[in-house]
Motif scaffolding. Structure first.
Motif, PDB file in Angstrom:
ATOM      1  N   ASP A   1       0.810  -1.120  -0.038  1.00  0.00           N
ATOM      2  CA  ASP A   1       0.115   0.014  -0.043  1.00  0.00           C
ATOM      3  C   ASP A   1       0.965   1.328  -0.141  1.00  0.00           C
ATOM      4  OD1 ASP A   1      -2.601  -1.485   0.191  1.00  0.00           O
ATOM      5  OD2 ASP A   1      -2.468  -1.421   2.225  1.00  0.00           O
ATOM      6  N   THR A   2       1.966   1.257   0.835  1.00  0.00           N
ATOM      7  CA  THR A   2       2.685   2.394   0.931  1.00  0.00           C
ATOM      8  C   THR A   2       3.557   2.647  -0.638  1.00  0.00           C
ATOM      9  OG1 THR A   2       3.002   2.199   3.174  1.00  0.00           O
ATOM     10  CG2 THR A   2       4.832   3.430   1.921  1.00  0.00           C
TER      11      THR A   2
ATOM     12  N   VAL B   1       6.132  10.650   3.636  1.00  0.00           N
ATOM     13  CA  VAL B   1       6.159  10.064   4.711  1.00  0.00           C
ATOM     14  C   VAL B   1       4.453   9.467   4.649  1.00  0.00           C
ATOM     15  CG1 VAL B   1       5.713   9.922   7.239  1.00  0.00           C
ATOM     16  CG2 VAL B   1       7.842  11.380   6.049  1.00  0.00           C
ATOM     17  N   ILE B   2       4.297   8.198   4.708  1.00  0.00           N
ATOM     18  CA  ILE B   2       2.806   7.655   4.355  1.00  0.00           C
ATOM     19  C   ILE B   2       2.493   6.910   5.463  1.00  0.00           C
ATOM     20  CG2 ILE B   2       1.570   6.268   2.775  1.00  0.00           C
ATOM     21  CD1 ILE B   2       3.837   6.851   0.709  1.00  0.00           C
ATOM     22  N   HIS B   3       1.043   7.012   5.925  1.00  0.00           N
ATOM     23  CA  HIS B   3       0.670   6.249   7.069  1.00  0.00           C
ATOM     24  C   HIS B   3      -0.686   5.741   6.610  1.00  0.00           C
ATOM     25  CE1 HIS B   3       3.511   7.765  10.165  1.00  0.00           C
ATOM     26  NE2 HIS B   3       3.325   8.783   9.787  1.00  0.00           N
ATOM     27  N   VAL B   4      -0.724   4.397   6.145  1.00  0.00           N
ATOM     28  CA  VAL B   4      -1.963   3.509   5.811  1.00  0.00           C
ATOM     29  C   VAL B   4      -2.608   3.378   7.300  1.00  0.00           C
ATOM     30  CG1 VAL B   4      -2.623   1.644   4.532  1.00  0.00           C
ATOM     31  CG2 VAL B   4      -0.712   2.749   3.911  1.00  0.00           C
ATOM     32  N   ALA B   5      -4.070   3.500   7.297  1.00  0.00           N
ATOM     33  CA  ALA B   5      -4.953   3.005   8.035  1.00  0.00           C
ATOM     34  C   ALA B   5      -4.820   1.645   8.449  1.00  0.00           C
ATOM     35  CB  ALA B   5      -6.262   3.592   8.050  1.00  0.00           C
ATOM     36  N   PRO B   6      -5.183   1.180   9.663  1.00  0.00           N
ATOM     37  CA  PRO B   6      -5.291  -0.330   9.765  1.00  0.00           C
ATOM     38  C   PRO B   6      -6.117  -1.124   8.930  1.00  0.00           C
ATOM     39  CG  PRO B   6      -5.174   0.813  11.879  1.00  0.00           C
ATOM     40  CD  PRO B   6      -5.410   1.873  10.834  1.00  0.00           C
ATOM     41  N   ASP B   7      -7.344  -0.424   8.479  1.00  0.00           N
ATOM     42  CA  ASP B   7      -8.209  -1.066   7.852  1.00  0.00           C
ATOM     43  C   ASP B   7      -7.771  -1.236   6.285  1.00  0.00           C
ATOM     44  OD1 ASP B   7      -8.978   1.502   6.825  1.00  0.00           O
ATOM     45  OD2 ASP B   7     -10.889   1.337   7.538  1.00  0.00           O
ATOM     46  N   ARG B   8      -6.647  -0.542   5.965  1.00  0.00           N
ATOM     47  CA  ARG B   8      -6.181  -0.214   4.489  1.00  0.00           C
ATOM     48  C   ARG B   8      -7.145  -0.037   3.526  1.00  0.00           C
ATOM     49  NH1 ARG B   8      -4.712  -5.611   2.190  1.00  0.00           N
ATOM     50  NH2 ARG B   8      -3.513  -4.336   0.885  1.00  0.00           N
ATOM     51  N   LYS B   9      -8.278   1.072   3.951  1.00  0.00           N
ATOM     52  CA  LYS B   9      -9.155   1.804   3.357  1.00  0.00           C
ATOM     53  C   LYS B   9      -8.658   2.949   2.898  1.00  0.00           C
ATOM     54  CE  LYS B   9     -12.885  -1.164   4.419  1.00  0.00           C
ATOM     55  NZ  LYS B   9     -14.468  -1.067   5.011  1.00  0.00           N
ATOM     56  N   THR B  10      -8.111   3.983   3.881  1.00  0.00           N
ATOM     57  CA  THR B  10      -7.559   5.002   3.719  1.00  0.00           C
ATOM     58  C   THR B  10      -6.022   5.467   4.135  1.00  0.00           C
ATOM     59  OG1 THR B  10      -8.212   5.497   6.073  1.00  0.00           O
ATOM     60  CG2 THR B  10      -9.946   6.164   4.040  1.00  0.00           C
ATOM     61  N   ALA B  11      -5.299   6.418   3.858  1.00  0.00           N
ATOM     62  CA  ALA B  11      -4.152   6.848   4.511  1.00  0.00           C
ATOM     63  C   ALA B  11      -3.993   8.265   4.211  1.00  0.00           C
ATOM     64  CB  ALA B  11      -3.324   6.245   3.145  1.00  0.00           C
ATOM     65  N   LYS B  12      -2.887   8.600   5.009  1.00  0.00           N
ATOM     66  CA  LYS B  12      -2.362   9.961   5.050  1.00  0.00           C
ATOM     67  C   LYS B  12      -0.953  10.121   4.492  1.00  0.00           C
ATOM     68  CE  LYS B  12      -5.843  11.812   7.639  1.00  0.00           C
ATOM     69  NZ  LYS B  12      -6.658  12.870   7.173  1.00  0.00           N
ATOM     70  N   GLY B  13      -0.616  11.431   3.826  1.00  0.00           N
ATOM     71  CA  GLY B  13       0.793  11.324   3.289  1.00  0.00           C
ATOM     72  C   GLY B  13       1.333  12.633   3.315  1.00  0.00           C
TER      73      GLY B  13
ATOM     74  N   ARG C   1      -8.823   4.065  -1.025  1.00  0.00           N
ATOM     75  CA  ARG C   1      -8.771   3.088  -1.964  1.00  0.00           C
ATOM     76  C   ARG C   1     -10.311   2.978  -2.524  1.00  0.00           C
ATOM     77  NH1 ARG C   1      -5.586  -1.637  -1.730  1.00  0.00           N
ATOM     78  NH2 ARG C   1      -4.998  -1.329   0.318  1.00  0.00           N
ATOM     79  N   GLU C   2     -10.070   3.121  -3.921  1.00  0.00           N
ATOM     80  CA  GLU C   2     -11.291   3.066  -4.591  1.00  0.00           C
ATOM     81  C   GLU C   2     -11.297   1.930  -5.855  1.00  0.00           C
ATOM     82  OE1 GLU C   2     -12.318   6.068  -7.795  1.00  0.00           O
ATOM     83  OE2 GLU C   2     -13.614   6.896  -6.158  1.00  0.00           O
TER      84      GLU C   2
END
Length: 180
Positions: free
Chosen positions: A2-3, A82-94, A136-137
């Motif tokens: 994902d990252t 710098v990327i942080h993926v949410a635990p559910d892998r549906k969203t992330a911040k960067g 994630r779409e």
């Protein structure tokens, strides 16, 4: 995985912007994506994102011609991601930095026209931070919110050290509710 997919998305954005491939930029956004840029918020892939990149940038920088145009430089690499993926892998911040060099070469038609009007062709340095949200779409990472914050601008010739400290960052000429 994902990252790396998000990093590739951000780098694709930088490449497409640099090459003036604005239709390709729009395709990187979720259907309900938005751009926060220079005091404006452009909501919705078709209503806002396309209006900014295709309606404004494509027309303003390349005269409506997609792809690189003679004498126009726009390089702003996407750095220090710098990327942080949410635990559910549906969203992330960067968060990414950019140091841009941009403008028109004196031999370009745009610069020549400016010089004929007694103006200096537009050429500048810029540094800023992207603080983005990704979604994630249909199994593909897209921009949910692209939030670009310019931190400094500088005249190309004199550089940052001789540019006035409070650089005028214009807001769009028409705002909500007149132009949602």
């Amino acid at each position: 995985e994902d990252t790396e997919a998000i990093r590739n998305l951000q780098h694709a954005y930088g490449y497409y912007i640099d090459k003036c491939l604005y239709e390709d930029v729009v395709d990187l956004f979720a259907d309900d994506g938005e751009v926060q840029f220079f005091g404006g918020i452009y909501r919705g892939k078709e209503e806002g994102v396309r209006r900014l990149y295709v309606g404004s940038f494509l027309q303003g920088f390349t005269g409506g011609k997609p792809g690189p145009v003679y004498g126009f430089l726009l390089d702003h690499p996407q750095l220090h991601g710098v990327i942080h993926v949410a635990p559910d892998r549906k969203t992330a911040k960067g968060r990414f930095r950019s140091v841009m060099q941009a403008g028109y070469h004196e031999s370009s038609p745009v610069a020549k026209a400016a010089i004929e009007r007694g103006e200096t062709p537009m050429v500048w340095w810029e540094g800023g931070i992207y603080e983005n949200t990704y979604v994630r779409e249909d199994g593909v990472w897209k921009f949910q919110v692209l939030n670009y914050n310019p931190l400094w601008h500088a005249d190309y010739e004199s550089g940052w050290g001789k540019t006035k400290m409070i650089y005028d960052v214009s807001t769009p000429p028409t705002l909500y509710p007149e132009d949602p």
